[in-house]
Write a protein that holds these residues in place. Structure first.
Motif, short mmCIF file in Angstrom:
data_model
loop_
_atom_site.label_atom_id
_atom_site.label_comp_id
_atom_site.label_asym_id
_atom_site.label_seq_id
_atom_site.Cartn_x
_atom_site.Cartn_y
_atom_site.Cartn_z
N GLN A 94 12.34 7.19 1.87
CA GLN A 94 12.39 6.15 2.90
C GLN A 94 13.83 5.84 3.29
N LYS A 95 14.73 5.76 2.30
CA LYS A 95 16.13 5.51 2.58
C LYS A 95 16.74 6.65 3.39
N THR A 96 16.34 7.89 3.05
CA THR A 96 16.87 9.04 3.78
C THR A 96 16.43 8.99 5.24
N ARG A 97 15.16 8.65 5.48
CA ARG A 97 14.67 8.54 6.86
C ARG A 97 15.38 7.42 7.62
N GLN A 98 15.61 6.30 6.94
CA GLN A 98 16.31 5.20 7.59
C GLN A 98 17.74 5.58 7.96
N ARG A 99 18.43 6.30 7.06
CA ARG A 99 19.79 6.74 7.37
C ARG A 99 19.80 7.71 8.54
N ALA A 100 18.77 8.60 8.58
CA ALA A 100 18.70 9.56 9.68
C ALA A 100 18.47 8.85 11.02
N ARG A 101 17.57 7.84 11.00
CA ARG A 101 17.34 7.09 12.24
C ARG A 101 18.59 6.32 12.67
N SER A 102 19.29 5.74 11.72
CA SER A 102 20.52 4.99 12.04
C SER A 102 21.57 5.92 12.63
N SER A 103 21.69 7.13 12.05
CA SER A 103 22.65 8.10 12.56
C SER A 103 22.29 8.54 13.97
N ALA A 104 20.96 8.72 14.21
CA ALA A 104 20.51 9.14 15.54
C ALA A 104 20.80 8.05 16.57
N ARG A 105 20.56 6.77 16.22
CA ARG A 105 20.82 5.67 17.16
C ARG A 105 22.33 5.56 17.44
#
Length: 424
Positions: A406-417
């Motif tokens: 979940q943390k990895t997905r959140q970091r990926a979404r933050s990086s994409a934004r």
């Protein structure tokens, strides 16, 4: 003769996976990139239980990257080559330590059974106190190096569970492979967890050059659920593969009594500890009380100290009783149990099967090999089923894994934004 040997009640397995084990497990793929030969050590008494399946993924990837499929036999170890090879070296040798602690009659059938089931491995049984075993293993490594003369050196990585004898083996190989007096290079201990970091390179041979790394013993992060995990944990604790104090000694003594009865239901090795004429026993409390009296381990009022007797019994088995149990015959004396149709037999603590009394006269190495192959098949099927049902990871570890995802997905979404804002 015991005709029915009930399985004992076993405690829930503890968790023992210190940080240095996790660290080495993460390092393993990178280490394999500079490794030519993997010596994977297992304990002869637990030839299946001492398999660490957490190594399998990295080892199979290592072989694939070097052009060896999972079913490809190792040419330099198994068959003679026409000349020196110029390809990458990729040899996996499974070394079973403490061969003197299992009955000799089962070693060749088990080697053949393993060869049929695991064609990408070479299997070698050794006892560190037998010089010829160490010499044979040293020659095996030297021959691999000689078959690849274009290489300036051969690099060996030793892996395995705690307390299977990795450091002791490397000290012995170094002593055999280098002329003159060689000081002990690695500290050894009867307790698991002595080696906590990867060793510096040890020279095992001068001509050709062979180097080796010792590694920390790595336990399974989770021993398993239900009876599978309970029995796995008790077995590893009995060979001192798990830190002392994590198990109640009477629970270990109960399982040890059961296994010694299976190995020899007519004259189990522990009978020499009891008064003459004592028959084989099934009840661990009765056994420990008798043993405590025989050893004069008494509490106030003459009450037998069964806890002290359990500690002594386990230590006896580790130090000398294992040799006694290794003398168990391939078949018990059937004359002691006329009318019985089947009998249980065992080899080590992992292999157990039924024997039809009517076919006892045709019981030979080929029959034993067939029985052992059936045990291996059952072990592999159970391992696949356990993996499928998530039995190789605890509920706590599963929660941690999901949380990390979940943390990895959140970091990926933050990086994409963040990237989208910068692009705008």
């Amino acid at each position: 003769m015991l005709t029915h040997i009930p399985f004992p009640a076993l405690p829930v397995p503890p968790s023992w996976f210190p940080g240095h084990m996790l660290q080495f497990q993460k390092m393993l793929p990178a280490l394999l990139n500079k490794t030519d030969v993997v010596l994977e050590l297992r304990d002869s008494r637990l030839p299946l239980t001492s398999i660490n399946r957490n190594f399998e993924g990295a080892l199979q990837k290592w072989r694939r990257e070097r052009g060896h499929g999972p079913s490809t036999a190792s040419s330099s170890l198994d068959t003679p080559t026409a000349g020196p090879s110029n390809g990458p070296i990729c040899e996996r040798v499974v070394v079973f330590s403490k061969r003197d602690l299992v009955p000799e009659w089962g070693i060749k059938p088990f080697q053949r059974a393993l060869a049929n089931k695991y064609r990408d491995q070479q299997h070698f049984f050794a006892s560190w106190n037998r010089t010829r075993d160490i010499k044979a293993l040293s020659e095996l490594l030297v021959n691999v190096a000689k078959e690849h003369p274009y290489r300036s050196e051969l690099n060996v990585l030793v892996v395995g569970m705690p307390n299977v004898g990795k450091s002791t083996l490397l000290n012995a190989l170094r002593n055999i492979g280098i002329a003159g007096p060689t000081p002990k290079a690695l500290r050894t201990s009867a307790h698991p967890g002595m080696t906590r970091v990867l060793s510096t390179r040890l020279k095992l041979s001068v001509e050709p050059l062979v180097y080796a790394y010792d590694s920390p013993g790595v336990m399974l992060p989770f021993l398993g659920r239900d009876m599978t995990g309970a029995e796995r944990g008790v077995k590893l604790a009995l060979i001192a593969g798990i830190k002392e104090g994590l198990y109640d000694t009477e629970a270990l003594a109960s399982y040890l009594l059961y296994r010694l009865n299976v190995l020899d239901p007519v004259s189990p090795a522990y009978l020499k500890l009891l008064p003459s004429g004592t028959p084989p026993l099934l009840d661990v409390h009765e056994f420990l009380n008798l043993l405590a009296k025989r050893l004069c381990m008494l509490k106030r009022g003459g009450v037998p100290d069964s806890s002290r007797a359990a500690v002594w019994f386990i230590r006896w088995w580790r130090e000398e009783g294992g040799l006694a149990s290794a003398s168990a015959p391939a078949l018990p004396d059937y004359s002691a149990a006329s009318g019985m149709e089947t009998f249980r037999r065992g080899w080590g603590f992992d292999l157990e099967w039924s024997v039809d009394a009517a076919q006892a006269g045709r019981y030979n190495e080929a029959t034993i090999q067939t029985k052992m192959e059936e045990c291996i098949d059952k072990f592999e099927e159970a391992a696949v089923e356990e993996e499928r049902e998530g039995g190789s990871i605890s509920s706590t570890q599963e929660k941690k894994r999901l949380k990390e995802q979940q943390k990895t997905r959140q970091r990926a979404r933050s990086s994409a934004r963040l990237a989208a804002r910068r692009g705008a």
